[in-house]
Scaffold this motif. Structure first.
Motif, PDB file in Angstrom:
ATOM      1  N   PRO A   1      -3.269  10.830  -3.568  1.00  0.00           N
ATOM      2  CA  PRO A   1      -3.886  10.362  -2.312  1.00  0.00           C
ATOM      3  C   PRO A   1      -5.390  10.613  -2.237  1.00  0.00           C
ATOM      4  CG  PRO A   1      -1.817  11.482  -1.862  1.00  0.00           C
ATOM      5  CD  PRO A   1      -2.105  11.686  -3.309  1.00  0.00           C
ATOM      6  N   ASP A   2      -5.881  11.648  -2.912  1.00  0.00           N
ATOM      7  CA  ASP A   2      -7.309  11.954  -2.845  1.00  0.00           C
ATOM      8  C   ASP A   2      -8.123  11.206  -3.891  1.00  0.00           C
ATOM      9  OD1 ASP A   2      -6.539  13.177  -5.153  1.00  0.00           O
ATOM     10  OD2 ASP A   2      -7.064  15.221  -4.541  1.00  0.00           O
TER      11      ASP A   2
ATOM     12  N   GLN B   1       0.825  -1.210   0.000  1.00  0.00           N
ATOM     13  CA  GLN B   1       0.000   0.000   0.000  1.00  0.00           C
ATOM     14  C   GLN B   1       0.858   1.258   0.000  1.00  0.00           C
ATOM     15  OE1 GLN B   1      -3.282  -0.385  -0.379  1.00  0.00           O
ATOM     16  NE2 GLN B   1      -2.901  -2.609  -0.337  1.00  0.00           N
ATOM     17  N   TRP B   2       2.048   1.161   0.577  1.00  0.00           N
ATOM     18  CA  TRP B   2       2.933   2.331   0.667  1.00  0.00           C
ATOM     19  C   TRP B   2       3.925   2.408  -0.492  1.00  0.00           C
ATOM     20  CZ3 TRP B   2       4.122   0.692   6.372  1.00  0.00           C
ATOM     21  CH2 TRP B   2       2.993   0.974   7.175  1.00  0.00           C
ATOM     22  N   ASN B   3       4.002   1.353  -1.268  1.00  0.00           N
ATOM     23  CA  ASN B   3       4.966   1.291  -2.356  1.00  0.00           C
ATOM     24  C   ASN B   3       4.644   2.359  -3.410  1.00  0.00           C
ATOM     25  OD1 ASN B   3       6.478   0.521  -4.684  1.00  0.00           O
ATOM     26  ND2 ASN B   3       6.570  -1.592  -3.927  1.00  0.00           N
TER      27      ASN B   3
END
Length: 567
Positions: free
Chosen positions: A432-433, A32-34
């Protein structure tokens, strides 16, 4: 005070909890953070789902690659074999050129290096960084144009020997029940025979060693190499056990299967016989030096050893005898397997496209000398090759085959540090949004892999045109402008790779292919015998449709060519 068993179980529970936590991080949180998650990509079915089957299977990969570009663009994200294995898949020429150029940032992953080194040792295929740079520097003089030309008579001699062997086999077949059915020819597995011939060539060209494989297959060094390459590599099942061995090589030692036994036995023979050849060559070079002369061996091993003791090479840049052996193993693999497969695919395509075969044969036979080929001297063979090398249609047939069916279907690189990858066309990155922005570059995170789709670059219909999946040698006379932007050592295709890690033996391979095609196609006609398909088993190999378990083979109907005037 707790008892020892209680302490043991407490430690075991803590270790299990830590392992589960780490796996949870790898499989759930880390993806998820990649940063690669910002790239578009195809969906994955299930927790252990991946895209590797569809991108590695040559029977469907062209359609998959084209669908990827259509739906996600030229830079996208795919999943590897494990849930946390996020990979970059790129068909962007600027992105790929950047990755191939910066070979110190993008290296072969440790799994690939472990597999290669377990077979061949740490030669140029497995080495990275300064080790690779040092080995390549020593080897480069051995692959000079002058040295490659000196090996022309070897390839020519073996081409003539293979021709004569096939003539004898066809003559024997005329007494059998199939003779009339085959119209004066014989059904020959050209993949098997060409492989034996290229082993002979690389044996002589590599270290002045006569395998004599065209005549029989009893030589112990030939058997060792052949078994290691075929059983340990070509006949891998691609199942769970093979995948586990790639990630946990130690399993092969604790639970050795047939593969491990073949490798161990073969390596013992290679180390003993090839190791002795290295020492004999070193002795001859030293004796020549003491006599005030230079040892004149024309093989790659001699050139490699001379380069390694050259006065202008600093002592700390020289490589060990073990490195020499590992690179000879590498040359044996790359110089026999890839060349034999390229030759096999050329002959197969000529059988499928008889008009191309007829046109090529006319061009080749126009150069046949008045003397029998077997009577030509080394100087005659070299002069003949100079003419063969300049033939335009032969060049186009070879280019087109190497474009359409590269022996290496795809490769992989891993980023050793965070990097910013430029693009030729804007890439759509998620925000991110939940929105999307178009950028001219993206972040490639350390530890993530790049899937390098060699075949896809060569077949890209957005670059090569609507007929990019077809065999059309004449395309090379009028290439689309977009082809010029494609990376690649050889004619803007990736068959011989690109950048500092590109194939050092390309010139030798082309010489070998041209001399064999000249000798075989000018003397034989080739026709389809069985329906042949492709399978990606380390290299792209031919298999008879429906008979995959019988191993790699390419049977063709081979008939001696008789000119109409002589018929």
């Amino acid at each position: 005070m707790e008892s020892l068993p209680a302490l043991f179980y407490t430690a075991l529970a803590a270790g299990a909890a830590a392992s589960i936590s780490y796996l949870f991080y790898l499989a759930i949180l880390e993806p998820q953070w990649n940063p690669l998650r910002r790239l578009p990509g195809p969906p994955v079915r299930g927790f252990f789902g991946n895209h590797m089957g569809m991108v590695l299977d040559p029977s469907r990969s062209p359609r998959v690659h084209e669908a990827f570009v259509k739906h996600y663009g030229r830079n996208l994200r795919i999943r590897g074999f494990l849930p946390w294995d996020q990979r970059l898949f790129t068909l962007d020429p600027v992105s790929l050129a950047h990755i191939m150029k910066h070979s110190t940032i993008y290296e072969k992953p440790w799994q690939s290096r472990a597999l290669i080194s377990s077979l061949l040792g740490v030669g140029m295929l497995a080495a990275e960084g300064q080790v690779h740079k040092r080995q390549r520097r020593v080897a480069t003089p051995a692959f000079s144009v002058q040295n490659m030309r000196a090996l022309v008579p070897v390839a020519f001699q073996k081409g003539v020997e293979l021709r004569d062997r096939w003539m004898a086999l066809i003559a024997e077949a005329q007494s059998g029940a199939e003779a009339r059915k085959n119209g004066g020819g014989a059904r020959l597995d050209v993949c098997h025979w060409v492989s034996r011939a290229t082993f002979d060539v690389i044996g002589l060209a590599g270290f002045d060693y006569q395998f004599n494989a065209i005549q029989d297959e009893s030589n112990e060094l030939f058997t060792a190499y052949k078994e290691m390459f075929e059983i340990a590599v070509s006949q891998q099942g691609g199942g769970l056990w093979e995948l586990l061995i790639v990630y946990l090589p130690i399993l092969d030692r604790f639970a050795p299967g047939p593969r491990y036994g073949v490798i161990k036995k073969s390596q013992e023979v290679i180390k003993r016989v090839a190791g002795r050849l290295i020492q004999e060559k070193k002795r001859k070079i030293e004796e020549a030096e003491k006599a005030g002369s230079v040892y004149g061996g024309k093989d790659l091993l001699s050139a490699l050893l001379r380069s390694n003791v050259a006065v202008d090479l600093p002592t700390d840049q020289r490589i060990s005898d073990e490195d020499i052996l590992h690179n000879i193993n590498t040359f044996m693999f790359a110089g026999s397997d890839t060349s034999s497969l390229s030759l096999t695919w050329i002959l197969y395509l000529l059988s499928v496209y008889p008009d191309v075969q007829t046109r090529l044969r006319a061009e080749l036979r126009a150069l046949l000398p008045p003397l029998p080929l077997s009577a030509l001297t080394d100087e005659d063979a070299a002069a003949l090759y100079a003419k063969v090398a300049a033939l335009p249609y032969l060049e186009n047939v070879i280019r087109e085959t190497l474009r359409l069916i590269p022996p290496v279907h795809s490769s992989i690189r891993v980023a050793t540090q965070d990097d910013v990858v430029p693009t030729a066309t804007p890439v759509k990155l998620s925000t991110p949004d939940g929105g999307v922005v178009e950028e001219d570059s993206f972040v490639m995170p350390k530890g993530c892999c790049v899937h390098v789709p060699i075949e896809a670059f060569n077949l890209d219909r957005g670059v090569w045109g609507p007929d990019g999946w077809q065999f059309k040698p004449d395309r090379w006379g009028n290439l689309p402008e977009a082809v010029k932007a494609q990376p690649g050592l050889y004619n803007n295709i990736l068959t011989f790779s690109a950048g500092p890690r590109s194939c050092i033996g390309m010139k030798f391979s082309i010489i070998e292919i041209k001399m064999f095609i000249f000798t075989l196609v000018s003397n034989f006609k080739f026709a389809e015998s069985d329906k042949v398909g492709k399978a990606n088993v380390v290299l792209t190999r031919p298999y008879v449709m429906g008979k995959h378990r019988e191993g790699s083979q390419c049977p063709l109907l081979v008939t001696p060519y008789i000119p109409e005037s002589a018929a």
